[in-house]
Design a protein around this motif. Sequence first.
Motif, PDB file in Angstrom:
ATOM      1  N   THR A   1       9.200 -39.891 -41.699  1.00  0.00           N
ATOM      2  CA  THR A   1      10.478 -39.619 -42.469  1.00  0.00           C
ATOM      3  C   THR A   1      12.011 -38.930 -41.300  1.00  0.00           C
ATOM      4  O   THR A   1      12.080 -39.209 -41.182  1.00  0.00           O
ATOM      5  CB  THR A   1      10.672 -38.793 -43.808  1.00  0.00           C
ATOM      6  OG1 THR A   1       9.893 -39.213 -44.647  1.00  0.00           O
ATOM      7  CG2 THR A   1      11.591 -38.798 -44.625  1.00  0.00           C
ATOM      8  N   ALA A   2      10.862 -37.964 -41.493  1.00  0.00           N
ATOM      9  CA  ALA A   2      11.943 -36.989 -40.238  1.00  0.00           C
ATOM     10  C   ALA A   2      11.968 -37.601 -38.505  1.00  0.00           C
ATOM     11  O   ALA A   2      12.952 -37.839 -38.138  1.00  0.00           O
ATOM     12  CB  ALA A   2      10.880 -35.819 -39.238  1.00  0.00           C
ATOM     13  N   SER A   3      10.917 -38.346 -38.117  1.00  0.00           N
ATOM     14  CA  SER A   3      11.786 -39.469 -37.153  1.00  0.00           C
ATOM     15  C   SER A   3      12.461 -40.570 -37.327  1.00  0.00           C
ATOM     16  O   SER A   3      12.866 -40.980 -36.691  1.00  0.00           O
ATOM     17  CB  SER A   3      10.239 -39.749 -36.432  1.00  0.00           C
ATOM     18  OG  SER A   3       9.603 -40.881 -37.126  1.00  0.00           O
ATOM     19  N   ALA A   4      12.349 -41.105 -38.811  1.00  0.00           N
ATOM     20  CA  ALA A   4      13.699 -42.386 -38.840  1.00  0.00           C
ATOM     21  C   ALA A   4      15.387 -41.389 -38.926  1.00  0.00           C
ATOM     22  O   ALA A   4      15.322 -42.154 -38.826  1.00  0.00           O
ATOM     23  CB  ALA A   4      12.848 -42.994 -40.527  1.00  0.00           C
ATOM     24  N   LEU A   5      14.654 -40.170 -38.972  1.00  0.00           N
ATOM     25  CA  LEU A   5      16.566 -39.493 -39.336  1.00  0.00           C
ATOM     26  C   LEU A   5      17.021 -39.354 -38.500  1.00  0.00           C
ATOM     27  O   LEU A   5      17.528 -39.340 -38.613  1.00  0.00           O
ATOM     28  CB  LEU A   5      16.006 -38.324 -40.822  1.00  0.00           C
ATOM     29  CG  LEU A   5      15.979 -38.331 -42.019  1.00  0.00           C
ATOM     30  CD1 LEU A   5      15.275 -36.999 -42.667  1.00  0.00           C
ATOM     31  CD2 LEU A   5      16.882 -39.253 -42.737  1.00  0.00           C
ATOM     32  N   GLU A   6      15.981 -39.062 -37.115  1.00  0.00           N
ATOM     33  CA  GLU A   6      16.090 -38.979 -36.057  1.00  0.00           C
ATOM     34  C   GLU A   6      17.204 -40.466 -35.256  1.00  0.00           C
ATOM     35  O   GLU A   6      17.706 -40.041 -34.427  1.00  0.00           O
ATOM     36  CB  GLU A   6      15.044 -38.178 -35.156  1.00  0.00           C
ATOM     37  CG  GLU A   6      14.753 -36.403 -35.301  1.00  0.00           C
ATOM     38  CD  GLU A   6      13.888 -36.264 -34.945  1.00  0.00           C
ATOM     39  OE1 GLU A   6      13.385 -36.742 -33.174  1.00  0.00           O
ATOM     40  OE2 GLU A   6      13.356 -34.785 -34.886  1.00  0.00           O
ATOM     41  N   LYS A   7      15.948 -40.732 -35.607  1.00  0.00           N
ATOM     42  CA  LYS A   7      16.008 -42.367 -35.238  1.00  0.00           C
ATOM     43  C   LYS A   7      18.045 -42.831 -35.265  1.00  0.00           C
ATOM     44  O   LYS A   7      19.210 -43.153 -34.972  1.00  0.00           O
ATOM     45  CB  LYS A   7      15.380 -43.269 -35.155  1.00  0.00           C
ATOM     46  CG  LYS A   7      14.278 -43.394 -34.334  1.00  0.00           C
ATOM     47  CD  LYS A   7      13.426 -44.178 -34.715  1.00  0.00           C
ATOM     48  CE  LYS A   7      12.039 -44.698 -33.921  1.00  0.00           C
ATOM     49  NZ  LYS A   7      10.785 -45.504 -33.998  1.00  0.00           N
ATOM     50  N   THR A   8      17.922 -42.487 -36.848  1.00  0.00           N
ATOM     51  CA  THR A   8      19.707 -42.540 -37.511  1.00  0.00           C
ATOM     52  C   THR A   8      20.282 -42.226 -37.077  1.00  0.00           C
ATOM     53  O   THR A   8      21.848 -42.071 -37.071  1.00  0.00           O
ATOM     54  CB  THR A   8      19.308 -42.294 -39.466  1.00  0.00           C
ATOM     55  OG1 THR A   8      19.036 -41.553 -39.013  1.00  0.00           O
ATOM     56  CG2 THR A   8      18.514 -43.877 -39.141  1.00  0.00           C
ATOM     57  N   LYS A   9      19.944 -40.539 -36.510  1.00  0.00           N
ATOM     58  CA  LYS A   9      21.204 -39.895 -35.932  1.00  0.00           C
ATOM     59  C   LYS A   9      21.939 -40.259 -34.613  1.00  0.00           C
ATOM     60  O   LYS A   9      22.326 -40.245 -34.213  1.00  0.00           O
ATOM     61  CB  LYS A   9      20.742 -38.185 -36.531  1.00  0.00           C
ATOM     62  CG  LYS A   9      21.633 -37.190 -36.119  1.00  0.00           C
ATOM     63  CD  LYS A   9      20.536 -35.788 -35.953  1.00  0.00           C
ATOM     64  CE  LYS A   9      20.497 -35.175 -36.844  1.00  0.00           C
ATOM     65  NZ  LYS A   9      20.441 -34.061 -37.055  1.00  0.00           N
ATOM     66  N   GLU A  10      20.866 -40.794 -33.812  1.00  0.00           N
ATOM     67  CA  GLU A  10      21.025 -40.664 -32.700  1.00  0.00           C
ATOM     68  C   GLU A  10      21.470 -41.862 -32.788  1.00  0.00           C
ATOM     69  O   GLU A  10      22.507 -42.525 -31.598  1.00  0.00           O
ATOM     70  CB  GLU A  10      19.861 -40.853 -31.876  1.00  0.00           C
ATOM     71  CG  GLU A  10      18.616 -39.552 -31.192  1.00  0.00           C
ATOM     72  CD  GLU A  10      17.231 -40.006 -31.029  1.00  0.00           C
ATOM     73  OE1 GLU A  10      17.205 -41.580 -31.085  1.00  0.00           O
ATOM     74  OE2 GLU A  10      17.002 -38.657 -30.643  1.00  0.00           O
ATOM     75  N   GLN A  11      21.205 -43.160 -33.468  1.00  0.00           N
ATOM     76  CA  GLN A  11      21.548 -44.496 -33.440  1.00  0.00           C
ATOM     77  C   GLN A  11      23.278 -44.255 -34.088  1.00  0.00           C
ATOM     78  O   GLN A  11      24.316 -44.574 -33.406  1.00  0.00           O
ATOM     79  CB  GLN A  11      21.370 -45.545 -34.330  1.00  0.00           C
ATOM     80  CG  GLN A  11      20.128 -46.182 -33.761  1.00  0.00           C
ATOM     81  CD  GLN A  11      19.540 -46.696 -35.045  1.00  0.00           C
ATOM     82  OE1 GLN A  11      19.700 -46.731 -36.173  1.00  0.00           O
ATOM     83  NE2 GLN A  11      18.183 -47.500 -34.584  1.00  0.00           N
ATOM     84  N   ASP A  12      23.671 -43.357 -35.048  1.00  0.00           N
ATOM     85  CA  ASP A  12      24.901 -43.092 -35.223  1.00  0.00           C
ATOM     86  C   ASP A  12      25.774 -42.723 -34.307  1.00  0.00           C
ATOM     87  O   ASP A  12      27.256 -42.375 -33.914  1.00  0.00           O
ATOM     88  CB  ASP A  12      24.653 -41.863 -37.224  1.00  0.00           C
ATOM     89  CG  ASP A  12      24.684 -42.555 -37.835  1.00  0.00           C
ATOM     90  OD1 ASP A  12      24.227 -44.421 -37.739  1.00  0.00           O
ATOM     91  OD2 ASP A  12      24.146 -41.784 -38.741  1.00  0.00           O
ATOM     92  N   GLU A  13      25.433 -41.184 -33.427  1.00  0.00           N
ATOM     93  CA  GLU A  13      25.922 -41.064 -31.946  1.00  0.00           C
ATOM     94  C   GLU A  13      26.055 -41.990 -31.468  1.00  0.00           C
ATOM     95  O   GLU A  13      27.067 -41.870 -30.607  1.00  0.00           O
ATOM     96  CB  GLU A  13      24.523 -39.972 -32.119  1.00  0.00           C
ATOM     97  CG  GLU A  13      24.499 -38.434 -32.368  1.00  0.00           C
ATOM     98  CD  GLU A  13      23.742 -37.734 -32.364  1.00  0.00           C
ATOM     99  OE1 GLU A  13      23.726 -37.716 -31.606  1.00  0.00           O
ATOM    100  OE2 GLU A  13      23.389 -36.409 -33.161  1.00  0.00           O
ATOM    101  N   HIS A  14      24.980 -42.622 -30.954  1.00  0.00           N
ATOM    102  CA  HIS A  14      25.436 -43.738 -30.300  1.00  0.00           C
ATOM    103  C   HIS A  14      26.489 -45.394 -30.546  1.00  0.00           C
ATOM    104  O   HIS A  14      27.576 -45.101 -29.943  1.00  0.00           O
ATOM    105  CB  HIS A  14      24.060 -44.911 -29.689  1.00  0.00           C
ATOM    106  CG  HIS A  14      23.261 -43.384 -29.026  1.00  0.00           C
ATOM    107  ND1 HIS A  14      24.006 -42.978 -28.034  1.00  0.00           N
ATOM    108  CD2 HIS A  14      22.197 -42.816 -29.821  1.00  0.00           C
ATOM    109  CE1 HIS A  14      22.902 -42.029 -27.491  1.00  0.00           C
ATOM    110  NE2 HIS A  14      21.512 -42.644 -28.051  1.00  0.00           N
ATOM    111  N   SER A  15      27.170 -45.270 -31.776  1.00  0.00           N
ATOM    112  CA  SER A  15      28.149 -46.184 -32.374  1.00  0.00           C
ATOM    113  C   SER A  15      28.866 -45.958 -32.193  1.00  0.00           C
ATOM    114  O   SER A  15      30.319 -46.048 -32.501  1.00  0.00           O
ATOM    115  CB  SER A  15      27.784 -46.432 -33.506  1.00  0.00           C
ATOM    116  OG  SER A  15      27.463 -46.364 -34.637  1.00  0.00           O
ATOM    117  N   ALA A  16      29.206 -43.803 -32.165  1.00  0.00           N
ATOM    118  CA  ALA A  16      30.445 -43.498 -32.602  1.00  0.00           C
ATOM    119  C   ALA A  16      31.569 -42.921 -31.404  1.00  0.00           C
ATOM    120  O   ALA A  16      30.735 -44.072 -30.268  1.00  0.00           O
ATOM    121  CB  ALA A  16      30.565 -42.300 -33.642  1.00  0.00           C
TER     122      ALA A  16
END
Length: 77
Positions: free
Chosen positions: A62-77
Amino acid sequence: MTDDIDVWYFMIPVAMVFVGIAIALFFWSVKNDQFEDLDRHGSNILFDDDEKAHSQAQTKQTASALEKTKEQDEHSA
């Protein structure tokens, strides 16, 4: 020819003893509920016995999935 027949005098009682042992083992296993729940043992491999390790693995996943979504949000913004 008579030697062949003499072997049967030995083999038939031995076979009957083996059959008697097999029948006794079958009735013992039925009496001790060895055939009670056949499906559980087949599906035990699908479930984790160690709940603590399972919880830790779920937390890490779950922690690794949250980190991946956070990184994807940062890259898409």
